[in-house]
Design a protein around this motif. Structure first.
Motif, PDB file in Angstrom:
ATOM      1  N   LYS A   2       0.543  -1.255  -0.036  1.00  0.00           N
ATOM      2  CA  LYS A   2      -0.183   0.019   0.220  1.00  0.00           C
ATOM      3  C   LYS A   2       0.809   1.089  -0.190  1.00  0.00           C
ATOM      4  O   LYS A   2       0.815   2.113  -0.519  1.00  0.00           O
ATOM      5  CB  LYS A   2      -0.976  -0.279   1.590  1.00  0.00           C
ATOM      6  CG  LYS A   2      -1.777   1.033   1.059  1.00  0.00           C
ATOM      7  CD  LYS A   2      -2.754   1.173   2.041  1.00  0.00           C
ATOM      8  CE  LYS A   2      -4.141   1.486   1.733  1.00  0.00           C
ATOM      9  NZ  LYS A   2      -5.743   1.307   2.516  1.00  0.00           N
ATOM     10  N   ILE A   3       2.568   1.454   0.481  1.00  0.00           N
ATOM     11  CA  ILE A   3       2.835   2.360   0.638  1.00  0.00           C
ATOM     12  C   ILE A   3       3.488   2.699  -0.912  1.00  0.00           C
ATOM     13  O   ILE A   3       3.515   3.679  -1.252  1.00  0.00           O
ATOM     14  CB  ILE A   3       4.288   2.669   1.819  1.00  0.00           C
ATOM     15  CG1 ILE A   3       3.795   1.843   3.050  1.00  0.00           C
ATOM     16  CG2 ILE A   3       5.385   3.413   1.865  1.00  0.00           C
ATOM     17  CD1 ILE A   3       4.460   1.836   4.355  1.00  0.00           C
ATOM     18  N   ASP A   5       1.998   1.546  -3.235  1.00  0.00           N
ATOM     19  CA  ASP A   5       0.863   2.460  -4.198  1.00  0.00           C
ATOM     20  C   ASP A   5       0.928   3.778  -3.876  1.00  0.00           C
ATOM     21  O   ASP A   5       1.012   4.515  -4.752  1.00  0.00           O
ATOM     22  CB  ASP A   5      -0.433   1.449  -4.029  1.00  0.00           C
ATOM     23  CG  ASP A   5      -0.942   1.637  -4.862  1.00  0.00           C
ATOM     24  OD1 ASP A   5      -0.630   2.065  -6.187  1.00  0.00           O
ATOM     25  OD2 ASP A   5      -2.084   2.718  -4.009  1.00  0.00           O
ATOM     26  N   ILE A   6       0.653   4.362  -2.607  1.00  0.00           N
ATOM     27  CA  ILE A   6       0.533   5.548  -2.638  1.00  0.00           C
ATOM     28  C   ILE A   6       2.003   6.314  -2.864  1.00  0.00           C
ATOM     29  O   ILE A   6       1.181   7.669  -3.539  1.00  0.00           O
ATOM     30  CB  ILE A   6       0.409   5.366  -1.086  1.00  0.00           C
ATOM     31  CG1 ILE A   6      -0.607   5.053  -0.549  1.00  0.00           C
ATOM     32  CG2 ILE A   6       0.532   7.382  -0.918  1.00  0.00           C
ATOM     33  CD1 ILE A   6      -0.603   5.838   1.762  1.00  0.00           C
ATOM     34  N   ARG A   9       1.320   6.578  -6.544  1.00  0.00           N
ATOM     35  CA  ARG A   9       0.128   7.843  -7.811  1.00  0.00           C
ATOM     36  C   ARG A   9       1.093   9.220  -7.292  1.00  0.00           C
ATOM     37  O   ARG A   9       0.729  10.230  -7.460  1.00  0.00           O
ATOM     38  CB  ARG A   9      -0.551   8.097  -6.575  1.00  0.00           C
ATOM     39  CG  ARG A   9      -1.462   6.542  -7.118  1.00  0.00           C
ATOM     40  CD  ARG A   9      -2.521   6.505  -6.600  1.00  0.00           C
ATOM     41  NE  ARG A   9      -2.797   5.740  -4.506  1.00  0.00           N
ATOM     42  CZ  ARG A   9      -3.400   5.999  -3.714  1.00  0.00           C
ATOM     43  NH1 ARG A   9      -4.237   7.182  -3.709  1.00  0.00           N
ATOM     44  NH2 ARG A   9      -3.107   5.234  -2.541  1.00  0.00           N
ATOM     45  N   TYR A  10       1.741   8.541  -6.526  1.00  0.00           N
ATOM     46  CA  TYR A  10       2.262  10.968  -5.703  1.00  0.00           C
ATOM     47  C   TYR A  10       3.816  11.034  -6.929  1.00  0.00           C
ATOM     48  O   TYR A  10       3.334  12.228  -7.261  1.00  0.00           O
ATOM     49  CB  TYR A  10       3.257  10.555  -4.499  1.00  0.00           C
ATOM     50  CG  TYR A  10       2.281  11.940  -2.707  1.00  0.00           C
ATOM     51  CD1 TYR A  10       1.953  12.580  -3.245  1.00  0.00           C
ATOM     52  CD2 TYR A  10       1.509  10.316  -2.138  1.00  0.00           C
ATOM     53  CE1 TYR A  10       1.421  13.294  -2.215  1.00  0.00           C
ATOM     54  CE2 TYR A  10       1.348  10.839  -0.937  1.00  0.00           C
ATOM     55  CZ  TYR A  10       1.000  12.320  -1.949  1.00  0.00           C
ATOM     56  OH  TYR A  10      -0.208  12.988  -0.322  1.00  0.00           O
ATOM     57  N   GLU A 234       0.727  15.498   5.604  1.00  0.00           N
ATOM     58  CA  GLU A 234       0.763  13.852   5.263  1.00  0.00           C
ATOM     59  C   GLU A 234       1.214  13.383   7.064  1.00  0.00           C
ATOM     60  O   GLU A 234       0.319  12.742   6.986  1.00  0.00           O
ATOM     61  CB  GLU A 234       1.712  13.324   4.772  1.00  0.00           C
ATOM     62  CG  GLU A 234       1.565  13.531   2.767  1.00  0.00           C
ATOM     63  CD  GLU A 234       0.147  12.393   2.940  1.00  0.00           C
ATOM     64  OE1 GLU A 234       0.679  11.232   3.311  1.00  0.00           O
ATOM     65  OE2 GLU A 234      -0.194  12.987   2.062  1.00  0.00           O
ATOM     66  N   HIS A 237      -2.590  13.463   7.738  1.00  0.00           N
ATOM     67  CA  HIS A 237      -3.046  11.998   7.538  1.00  0.00           C
ATOM     68  C   HIS A 237      -2.586  10.867   8.644  1.00  0.00           C
ATOM     69  O   HIS A 237      -3.849  10.135   9.003  1.00  0.00           O
ATOM     70  CB  HIS A 237      -3.031  12.055   6.306  1.00  0.00           C
ATOM     71  CG  HIS A 237      -3.436  10.602   5.730  1.00  0.00           C
ATOM     72  ND1 HIS A 237      -4.293  10.822   5.575  1.00  0.00           N
ATOM     73  CD2 HIS A 237      -2.676   9.702   4.865  1.00  0.00           C
ATOM     74  CE1 HIS A 237      -4.593   9.603   4.641  1.00  0.00           C
ATOM     75  NE2 HIS A 237      -3.341   8.707   4.247  1.00  0.00           N
ATOM     76  N   ARG A 241      -4.363   8.172  10.954  1.00  0.00           N
ATOM     77  CA  ARG A 241      -4.645   6.358  10.895  1.00  0.00           C
ATOM     78  C   ARG A 241      -3.970   5.956  12.340  1.00  0.00           C
ATOM     79  O   ARG A 241      -5.207   5.127  12.225  1.00  0.00           O
ATOM     80  CB  ARG A 241      -3.830   6.510   9.294  1.00  0.00           C
ATOM     81  CG  ARG A 241      -4.561   6.701   8.008  1.00  0.00           C
ATOM     82  CD  ARG A 241      -3.447   5.871   7.333  1.00  0.00           C
ATOM     83  NE  ARG A 241      -3.027   4.822   7.122  1.00  0.00           N
ATOM     84  CZ  ARG A 241      -3.378   3.572   6.230  1.00  0.00           C
ATOM     85  NH1 ARG A 241      -4.682   4.552   5.594  1.00  0.00           N
ATOM     86  NH2 ARG A 241      -4.182   3.391   6.411  1.00  0.00           N
TER      87      ARG A 241
END
Length: 253
Positions: A2-3, A5-6, A9-10, A234, A237, A241
């Motif tokens: 997931k990290i 993937d983030i 995207r960035y 961030e 964010h 979480r």
């Protein structure tokens, strides 16, 4: 995964912004809009200079201290107003009467009262962001189903347990969202507060470079302030979480 993937995207978003920036540089010319490669090269070199580091650290300290002050003040007050209707009846009119006022117009007053140093800038940023956190937290508590409160009292919960196990979890998700949204507002107010009556900070750097016609230095300041805002967002964010883990479990269902 997931990290990754983030991060992917960035990276894609960053490359898209660079492409748009480069197209704008070709269209407007280097004097109005320097090419991104030239700005990035100048920015990396500038970060090694102690003067640039001082500007970045000054701005980072002011906005971080202001948001922490806003949170520790506005979040408990929002819970109090949302839960204690009698207090809310008298305090909320004053809150909502002053909420639409653009707090940045009070900057000259703050500079007069608290001086030209960091305190006045921290307080004006904290005031602006604190209002957003306060209003959202209050509304989050007021929307809490009364049956939860009645059930908790029936089980014999103490007032301290009520705050810890009911009120804070009920208000925290919306308050953390308000904190993330207010991070952009905080950086905008920071820029305005540093635009005059100071000689340190990215806002001063940007306006000083603009006044001297130094486009490269100006865009280095803009890039630094943009990254500062992104970093703060961030951090908020990640804190959301960590503090609201049950919301992630609900979303997986």
């Amino acid at each position: 995964m997931k990290i990754l993937d983030i991060l992917f995207r960035y990276v894609v978003a960053f490359l898209a912004l660079l492409l748009l920036w480069q197209i704008g540089a070709w269209a407007l010319g280097p004097y109005l809009l320097p090419a991104p490669a030239e700005v990035l090269r100048t920015w990396v070199t500038a970060l090694q200079d102690s003067v640039m580091q001082e500007h970045v650290l000054s701005s980072a300290f002011r906005v971080t201290a202001a948001m922490m002050l806003a949170w520790i003040t506005a979040f408990p007050l929002g819970i109090l107003l949302g839960y204690r209707r009698r207090i809310d009846r008298y305090v909320s009119p004053m809150v909502f009467l002053t909420y639409p006022l653009p707090k940045i117009v009070l900057l000259p007053v703050f500079l007069t009262l608290f001086g030209l140093g960091d305190l006045s800038k921290i307080l004006i940023i904290a005031l602006t962001t604190g209002y957003q956190i306060l209003v959202v937290t209050r509304d989050g508590i007021r929307q809490l189903d009364a049956r939860y409160l009645d059930a908790f009292r029936t089980l014999g919960g103490s007032p301290a347990q009520l705050v810890r196990h009911v009120l804070v979890p009920a208000a925290l998700p919306s308050a953390m969202t308000a904190l993330k949204v207010s991070s952009g507002t905080a950086v905008a107010v920071l820029f305005m507060a540093e635009s005059f009556a100071t000689q340190r900070g990215l806002g001063f750097l940007i306006m000083d470079a603009w006044g001297r016609g130094d486009q490269l230095e100006m865009f280095c300041g803009i890039l630094s302030m943009s990254l500062l805002g992104l970093t703060i967002y961030e951090i908020c964010h990640v804190a959301e979480r960590a503090l609201c883990r049950w919301k992630r479990l609900e979303n997986r269902r």
